[in-house]
Design a protein around this motif. Structure first.
Motif, PDB file in Angstrom:
ATOM      1  N   ALA A 176      30.868  56.486  49.122  1.00 51.59           N
ATOM      2  CA  ALA A 176      30.908  55.017  49.176  1.00 51.59           C
ATOM      3  C   ALA A 176      32.088  54.469  48.392  1.00 51.59           C
ATOM      4  CB  ALA A 176      29.603  54.444  48.641  1.00 51.59           C
ATOM      5  N   SER A 177      33.062  55.312  48.126  1.00 54.60           N
ATOM      6  CA  SER A 177      34.191  54.878  47.299  1.00 54.60           C
ATOM      7  C   SER A 177      34.964  53.731  47.941  1.00 54.60           C
ATOM      8  CB  SER A 177      35.126  56.062  47.033  1.00 54.60           C
ATOM      9  OG  SER A 177      35.559  56.650  48.249  1.00 54.60           O
ATOM     10  N   ASP A 178      35.130  53.756  49.268  1.00 56.50           N
ATOM     11  CA  ASP A 178      35.872  52.681  49.941  1.00 56.50           C
ATOM     12  C   ASP A 178      35.148  51.344  49.812  1.00 56.50           C
ATOM     13  OD1 ASP A 178      37.815  54.457  50.689  1.00 56.50           O
ATOM     14  OD2 ASP A 178      36.994  54.826  52.690  1.00 56.50           O
ATOM     15  N   LYS A 179      33.819  51.374  49.828  1.00 56.26           N
ATOM     16  CA  LYS A 179      33.053  50.131  49.727  1.00 56.26           C
ATOM     17  C   LYS A 179      33.050  49.591  48.299  1.00 56.26           C
ATOM     18  CE  LYS A 179      29.935  51.452  53.487  1.00 56.26           C
ATOM     19  NZ  LYS A 179      28.525  51.724  53.880  1.00 56.26           N
ATOM     20  N   LEU A 180      33.129  50.489  47.320  1.00 55.68           N
ATOM     21  CA  LEU A 180      33.045  50.056  45.925  1.00 55.68           C
ATOM     22  C   LEU A 180      34.397  49.684  45.333  1.00 55.68           C
ATOM     23  CD1 LEU A 180      30.466  52.667  44.578  1.00 55.68           C
ATOM     24  CD2 LEU A 180      30.063  50.258  45.111  1.00 55.68           C
ATOM     25  N   GLU A 181      35.450  50.278  45.850  1.00 54.42           N
ATOM     26  CA  GLU A 181      36.784  49.951  45.338  1.00 54.42           C
ATOM     27  C   GLU A 181      37.155  48.520  45.729  1.00 54.42           C
ATOM     28  OE1 GLU A 181      38.552  51.685  43.402  1.00 54.42           O
ATOM     29  OE2 GLU A 181      37.899  53.777  43.583  1.00 54.42           O
ATOM     30  N   GLY A 182      38.142  47.998  45.060  1.00 49.54           N
ATOM     31  CA  GLY A 182      38.617  46.660  45.406  1.00 49.54           C
ATOM     32  C   GLY A 182      37.775  45.558  44.794  1.00 49.54           C
ATOM     33  N   GLN A 183      37.311  44.644  45.631  1.00 52.64           N
ATOM     34  CA  GLN A 183      36.604  43.456  45.175  1.00 52.64           C
ATOM     35  C   GLN A 183      35.325  43.807  44.427  1.00 52.64           C
ATOM     36  OE1 GLN A 183      37.654  40.369  45.275  1.00 52.64           O
ATOM     37  NE2 GLN A 183      35.789  39.505  44.345  1.00 52.64           N
ATOM     38  N   CYS A 184      34.570  44.768  44.932  1.00 48.15           N
ATOM     39  CA  CYS A 184      33.309  45.144  44.288  1.00 48.15           C
ATOM     40  C   CYS A 184      33.560  45.714  42.895  1.00 48.15           C
ATOM     41  CB  CYS A 184      32.569  46.174  45.152  1.00 48.15           C
ATOM     42  SG  CYS A 184      30.975  46.677  44.491  1.00 48.15           S
ATOM     43  N   LEU A 185      34.556  46.569  42.770  1.00 49.65           N
ATOM     44  CA  LEU A 185      34.874  47.155  41.471  1.00 49.65           C
ATOM     45  C   LEU A 185      35.339  46.088  40.485  1.00 49.65           C
ATOM     46  CD1 LEU A 185      35.072  49.860  39.953  1.00 49.65           C
ATOM     47  CD2 LEU A 185      37.443  50.025  40.707  1.00 49.65           C
ATOM     48  N   GLN A 186      36.092  45.124  40.979  1.00 48.50           N
ATOM     49  CA  GLN A 186      36.563  44.030  40.126  1.00 48.50           C
ATOM     50  C   GLN A 186      35.394  43.198  39.611  1.00 48.50           C
ATOM     51  OE1 GLN A 186      39.517  41.542  41.988  1.00 48.50           O
ATOM     52  NE2 GLN A 186      39.487  40.017  40.342  1.00 48.50           N
ATOM     53  N   GLU A 187      34.425  42.945  40.484  1.00 43.72           N
ATOM     54  CA  GLU A 187      33.259  42.169  40.062  1.00 43.72           C
ATOM     55  C   GLU A 187      32.426  42.932  39.034  1.00 43.72           C
ATOM     56  OE1 GLU A 187      31.161  41.223  43.577  1.00 43.72           O
ATOM     57  OE2 GLU A 187      32.661  39.794  44.336  1.00 43.72           O
ATOM     58  N   LEU A 188      32.313  44.231  39.200  1.00 45.45           N
ATOM     59  CA  LEU A 188      31.576  45.041  38.224  1.00 45.45           C
ATOM     60  C   LEU A 188      32.279  45.012  36.863  1.00 45.45           C
ATOM     61  CD1 LEU A 188      30.622  48.157  40.396  1.00 45.45           C
ATOM     62  CD2 LEU A 188      29.104  46.324  39.611  1.00 45.45           C
ATOM     63  N   GLN A 189      33.616  45.064  36.905  1.00 45.83           N
ATOM     64  CA  GLN A 189      34.367  45.029  35.657  1.00 45.83           C
ATOM     65  C   GLN A 189      34.195  43.686  34.961  1.00 45.83           C
ATOM     66  OE1 GLN A 189      36.229  47.765  34.303  1.00 45.83           O
ATOM     67  NE2 GLN A 189      35.961  46.379  32.568  1.00 45.83           N
ATOM     68  N   GLU A 190      34.159  42.623  35.717  1.00 49.33           N
ATOM     69  CA  GLU A 190      33.970  41.297  35.134  1.00 49.33           C
ATOM     70  C   GLU A 190      32.593  41.176  34.481  1.00 49.33           C
ATOM     71  OE1 GLU A 190      34.641  38.621  38.344  1.00 49.33           O
ATOM     72  OE2 GLU A 190      36.838  38.848  38.324  1.00 49.33           O
ATOM     73  N   LEU A 191      31.593  41.812  35.063  1.00 45.59           N
ATOM     74  CA  LEU A 191      30.260  41.811  34.465  1.00 45.59           C
ATOM     75  C   LEU A 191      30.259  42.528  33.118  1.00 45.59           C
ATOM     76  CD1 LEU A 191      27.993  42.565  37.577  1.00 45.59           C
ATOM     77  CD2 LEU A 191      28.189  40.411  36.338  1.00 45.59           C
ATOM     78  N   VAL A 192      30.978  43.647  33.067  1.00 46.92           N
ATOM     79  CA  VAL A 192      31.056  44.400  31.804  1.00 46.92           C
ATOM     80  C   VAL A 192      31.812  43.595  30.757  1.00 46.92           C
ATOM     81  CG1 VAL A 192      32.003  46.474  30.702  1.00 46.92           C
ATOM     82  CG2 VAL A 192      30.869  46.640  32.933  1.00 46.92           C
ATOM     83  N   ASP A 193      32.949  43.030  31.144  1.00 48.66           N
ATOM     84  CA  ASP A 193      33.774  42.276  30.185  1.00 48.66           C
ATOM     85  C   ASP A 193      33.057  41.024  29.692  1.00 48.66           C
ATOM     86  OD1 ASP A 193      35.713  44.182  30.571  1.00 48.66           O
ATOM     87  OD2 ASP A 193      36.828  42.995  32.053  1.00 48.66           O
ATOM     88  N   GLY A 194      32.255  40.414  30.551  1.00 47.01           N
ATOM     89  CA  GLY A 194      31.600  39.169  30.170  1.00 47.01           C
ATOM     90  C   GLY A 194      30.249  39.353  29.510  1.00 47.01           C
ATOM     91  N   PHE A 195      29.797  40.600  29.400  1.00 48.71           N
ATOM     92  CA  PHE A 195      28.482  40.831  28.804  1.00 48.71           C
ATOM     93  C   PHE A 195      28.544  40.629  27.294  1.00 48.71           C
ATOM     94  CE2 PHE A 195      24.810  43.266  27.356  1.00 48.71           C
ATOM     95  CZ  PHE A 195      23.846  42.873  28.268  1.00 48.71           C
ATOM     96  N   GLU A 196      27.543  39.986  26.738  1.00 46.99           N
ATOM     97  CA  GLU A 196      27.530  39.687  25.311  1.00 46.99           C
ATOM     98  C   GLU A 196      27.494  40.975  24.489  1.00 46.99           C
ATOM     99  OE1 GLU A 196      24.920  36.986  22.129  1.00 46.99           O
ATOM    100  OE2 GLU A 196      24.280  37.226  24.214  1.00 46.99           O
TER     101      GLU A 196
END
Length: 223
Positions: A176-196
């Motif tokens: 599922a790497s093609d589905k997770l790369e790109g926009q999905c991966l960016q959104e996951l990273q934003e969740l990690v960065d924004g977590f308290e």
């Protein structure tokens, strides 16, 4: 005369016919019991043997839920079994002693894993989402170097070159790497960065390493 009816002979002469009749003397009490045309009943063939030679093979359907969702690398085929040829051995105490000697000089350390990354296994039958180690990478490389020395000492393969140290968070079946790369991966990273308090939560203190061999686990504390 009764014996003549039990054994059929083909002859065109009366002399041979009489010889045949005399040949039936084997039925006399002196020579043993008379032969009969009745055969003893055959023993039934066990079902287990009959099932070994079925004309039509039953269709086999793999149920991945029975083994964690993992799938076969090649389809099931009767007679084509996964086979391993190996020499059974016990882990040598010297290997553990050498590993302990090398690792005990390593100090405890911290590392941070905050970069979301997608991984697949070698056959791309499973996909992983993990947090890649950012700080502490050099200390992990030192540990791998010490372990590689032990592997080389016992003619065993060393670790991957240019490894990507990470903490696995989740996995799924398939690539599922093609589905997770790109926009999905960016959104996951934003969740990690924004977590308290993510900076402190994703900072880990390593005090020991472990070696698992079969169902045995060996621990080596760091200084």
């Amino acid at each position: 005369m009764s014996a003549a009816g039990l054994v059929a002979y083909s002859s065109s002469s009366s002399s041979s016919s009489s010889e045949d009749e005399s040949g039936c003397a084997a039925a006399s009490p002196r020579a043993g019991p008379a032969r009969t045309s009745m055969h003893a009943p055959r023993l039934p063939v066990p079902d287990s043997v009959l099932n070994m030679f079925r004309d039509q093979e039953e269709e086999v359907t793999d149920d991945s839920t029975k083994h964690g969702g993992r799938v076969r690398n090649f389809p099931h085929e009767r007679g084509n079994w996964a086979t391993y040829v190996y020499l059974p051995c016990k882990i040598q105490e010297e290997l553990l002693e050498l590993l302990d000697l090398l690792v005990c000089h390593s100090r405890r350390f911290f590392c941070t894993a905050s970069q979301v990354k997608v991984y697949t296994n070698q056959h791309k039958t499973r996909t992983f989402v993990g947090l890649e180690v950012s700080s502490g990478h050099s200390q992990l490389l030192e540990l791998v170097s010490e372990v590689d020395k032990v592997m080389e000492e016992f003619d065993l393969p060393a670790f991957y070159k240019n490894p990507s140290f990470h903490i696995s968070l989740a996995w799924c079946v398939g690539d599922a790497s093609d589905k997770l790369e790109g926009q999905c991966l960016q959104e996951l990273q934003e969740l990690v960065d924004g977590f308290e308090d993510s900076a402190s939560l994703l900072r880990f203190h390593w005090e020991q390493i472990r070696c698992k061999c079969g169902n045995k686990v060996f621990s080596f504390p760091l200084r």
